[in-house]
Design an enzyme around this catalytic site. Structure first.
Site, PDB file in Angstrom:
ATOM      1  CB  CYS A  33       1.033  -5.273   1.237  1.00  0.00           C
ATOM      2  SG  CYS A  33       0.364  -4.266   2.587  1.00  0.00           S
ATOM      3  CG  HIS A  38      -2.277  -8.828   2.095  1.00  0.00           C
ATOM      4  ND1 HIS A  38      -3.034  -8.931   0.948  1.00  0.00           N
ATOM      5  CD2 HIS A  38      -1.604  -7.645   1.989  1.00  0.00           C
ATOM      6  CE1 HIS A  38      -2.845  -7.871   0.185  1.00  0.00           C
ATOM      7  NE2 HIS A  38      -1.968  -7.072   0.785  1.00  0.00           N
TER       8      HIS A  38
END
Length: 393
Positions: free
Chosen positions: A393, A374
């Site tokens: 992430c 992301h």
């Protein structure tokens, strides 16, 4: 007696070969045997230890052939030991040394594959090349292997107990130790070093290791200066074996996140088309190794905060801080000041927007760790050399 770990494959290959010898003749090794033994002495180029394959024992047995009375029995032992070594090396190169499932099952349903590979190699006299071709053929694996071979030729060793003090507390002592470390690293020679030469060498080291080349021996620079080639060799060897054990065939085009390098590569036809800096998980929330297919792209995403972050971090934040989130308890939206944290059943969502933790876009793929690729509003972090800040992430 030779220790035979690959018992069933050995029985199978001699049955298929009508119990004819593969590696020896009446006086010692045949050409195939010599080629295999030579390779067994060079298994460090694969990141594998010679002792896995009884290499020294085979070499010693050959040296003793001249004075050995039971010559026929010794040659038979050498023959079986070389067959055992071939099967083990083939397994390690094709499946990984840490993946011992097949070995525990005596090669399971793969006996036929390895037997045919060996007999074909014997017939065509391609022992080394056929074994090497059992490895992954990805260009990144090949690059790692090339680096390993170079490191195996020059395993410099940082002396035990060697440290580099903080340059802020003692700049002179730090500089002296950095110079010593640069000599261990092979960046500087043993001659006297001027300040200009020292700074130039330090900047080169920093540049080669993905750090900002500022000539200042900060904590990240000092940590990498203490990482000698011997340690680098071990780390690459572990990663090569991890690559072999995964046995994944990369597609023609894919994204590859190099976690320790904090970089993402767009790869097509075995070429890096583009690369980008990335932020990965901090040590307490390290980014996991994942192989998966991107199945969804979300523009302007909201962020459903994981329960681990809710319980470990947001629970202790002020109502003012939590005002940027939508908070739900038992399915009902509640004011941040009215959340009953101990009652549970809490869901927190950050709406889309310029300060959303996921930025403007996220890429989803199946995995068991609830991580994804992301964007981020914290663009300033990309300027740092070490970029381990995320929750995974």
């Amino acid at each position: 007696e030779p220790i035979l770990y690959a018992t069933l494959p050995i029985i199978n290959v001699y049955q298929k070969n009508e119990f004819n010898a593969l590696w020896v003749n009446e006086t010692g090794l045949n050409n195939n045997g010599e080629e295999l033994l030579k390779l067994l002495y060079q298994t460090e180029q694969f990141g594998l230890l010679k002792k896995y394959y009884g290499t020294e024992n085979i070499g010693n047995a050959l040296k003793a052939l001249v004075s050995k009375e039971e010559k026929s029995k010794t040659i038979t032992d050498i023959e079986l030991s070389l067959s055992n070594a071939w099967f083990l090396l083939a397994l390690h190169l094709h499946e990984g040394a840490v993946n011992d499932q097949l070995l525990n099952n005596d090669f399971g349903n793969q006996i036929g594959f390895y037997t045919q590979t060996l007999l074909k190699s014997i017939k065509n006299k391609n022992i080394q090349s056929d074994l090497e071709n059992l490895q992954p053929q990805d260009f990144q694996y090949k690059n790692l292997e090339s680096a390993l071979i170079q490191l195996s030729k020059s395993k410099n060793k940082i002396p035990k107990g060697f440290t580099i003090p903080d340059h802020k507390s003692d700049s002179a002592a730090c500089a002296q130790k950095v110079i010593e470390a640069l000599k261990y690293q092979g960046i500087l020679d043993s001659s006297e070093v001027s300040n200009e030469k020292y700074i130039t060498a330090l900047k080169k080291f920093q540049l080669d290791h993905g750090l900002e080349a500022d000539g200042v021996p900060g904590p990240n620079t000092r940590t990498l200066l203490l990482l000698d080639n011997d340690e680098k060799y071990k780390r690459i060897a572990i990663n090569l074996d991890k690559w072999r054990s995964q046995k994944y065939q990369f597609p023609q085009e894919y994204l590859f996140v190099n976690i320790p390098a904090f970089e993402l590569y767009w790869i097509k036809d075995n070429k890096v088309i583009d690369k980008h800096r990335v932020i990965v998980g901090k040590p307490s929330n390290s980014t996991p190794d994942i192989i998966s297919e991107i199945n969804q792209v979300v523009i302007n995403p909201d962020w459903s905060v994981p329960q681990s972050i809710i319980k470990g971090e947001l629970k202790h934040k002020s109502s003012g801080y939590l005002s940027k989130y939508d908070i739900f308890q038992n399915g009902n939206k509640v004011n941040p000041g009215r959340v009953k944290w101990n009652a549970g059943n809490i869901r927190i969502v950050q709406p889309p927007g310029p300060t959303n933790a996921l930025g403007n876009i996220k890429f989803l793929f199946k995995n068991n760790h609830s991580v994804y690729l992301h964007d981020t509003p914290s663009r300033n972090l990309f300027a740092n050399s070490v970029r381990a800040y995320s929750h995974g992430c």
